[in-house]
Motif scaffolding. Structure first.
Motif, PDB file in Angstrom:
ATOM      1  N   ASN A   1      -0.144  -6.641 -10.342  1.00  0.00           N
ATOM      2  CA  ASN A   1      -0.156  -5.199 -10.070  1.00  0.00           C
ATOM      3  C   ASN A   1      -1.561  -4.668  -9.833  1.00  0.00           C
ATOM      4  O   ASN A   1      -1.738  -3.654  -9.149  1.00  0.00           O
ATOM      5  CB  ASN A   1       0.530  -4.447 -11.200  1.00  0.00           C
TER       6      ASN A   1
ATOM      7  N   SER B   1       0.858  -1.182   0.000  1.00  0.00           N
ATOM      8  CA  SER B   1       0.000   0.000   0.000  1.00  0.00           C
ATOM      9  C   SER B   1       0.893   1.230   0.000  1.00  0.00           C
ATOM     10  O   SER B   1       2.074   1.164   0.319  1.00  0.00           O
ATOM     11  CB  SER B   1      -0.921   0.014   1.219  1.00  0.00           C
TER      12      SER B   1
ATOM     13  N   PHE C   1       2.477   0.865  -6.592  1.00  0.00           N
ATOM     14  CA  PHE C   1       3.148  -0.433  -6.464  1.00  0.00           C
ATOM     15  C   PHE C   1       3.789  -0.846  -7.774  1.00  0.00           C
ATOM     16  O   PHE C   1       4.889  -1.398  -7.798  1.00  0.00           O
ATOM     17  CB  PHE C   1       2.124  -1.463  -5.999  1.00  0.00           C
ATOM     18  N   SER C   2       3.107  -0.594  -8.877  1.00  0.00           N
ATOM     19  CA  SER C   2       3.564  -1.100 -10.167  1.00  0.00           C
ATOM     20  C   SER C   2       4.861  -0.464 -10.642  1.00  0.00           C
ATOM     21  O   SER C   2       5.449  -0.935 -11.608  1.00  0.00           O
ATOM     22  CB  SER C   2       2.476  -0.893 -11.223  1.00  0.00           C
TER      23      SER C   2
ATOM     24  N   ASN D   1      -1.891  -5.144  -6.238  1.00  0.00           N
ATOM     25  CA  ASN D   1      -0.783  -4.608  -5.421  1.00  0.00           C
ATOM     26  C   ASN D   1      -0.135  -5.697  -4.574  1.00  0.00           C
ATOM     27  O   ASN D   1       0.191  -5.490  -3.396  1.00  0.00           O
ATOM     28  CB  ASN D   1      -1.271  -3.477  -4.511  1.00  0.00           C
TER      29      ASN D   1
END
Length: 123
Positions: free
Chosen positions: A74, A25, A29-30, A77
């Motif tokens: 992704n 979080s 994230f990607s 996440n």
């Protein structure tokens, strides 16, 4: 800032399987390279596997090659570590980590760490 939470560890017999998850979080994230490391009592933290931001490139340590597989989703996440044919020497605390600049096989290449999840393999 990225927060990482691992789950999926536990006690398993030799030859068994586990799947570890690492939920992220915070920032996107990607855009992060991700890695899995492990640390057994009295030993240094050891590289297990890493994956590029897109998931298109993976790299596994020789000790786990052919038995473990890292992959990511992704959209969720989350990064995973599928562990098959587990051995007693795989017993350790497993950590996931995020790298702003791709990631390496060294813990120093990562910027954020989870709290770890215990994996114990009995013989």
């Amino acid at each position: 800032q990225v927060q990482l939470v691992e789950s999926g560890g536990g006690l398993v017999q030799a030859g068994g399987s586990l799947r570890l998850s690492c939920a992220a979080s915070g920032r996107i994230f990607s855009s992060y390279g991700m890695g899995w490391f492990r640390q057994a009592p009295g030993k240094e933290r050891e590289f297990v596997a890493r994956i590029s931001w897109s998931g298109g490139t993976t790299y596994h340590a020789n000790a786990v090659k052919g038995r473990f597989a890292i992959y990511r989703d992704n959209a969720k996440n989350t990064v995973y570590l599928q562990m098959n044919n587990l051995k007693p020497e795989d017993t350790a605390v497993y950590y996931c980590a995020a790298a702003e600049k791709g990631g390496t096989t060294s813990p120093r290449g990562y910027d954020y760490w989870g709290q770890g999840t215990q994996v114990t393999v009995s013989s």
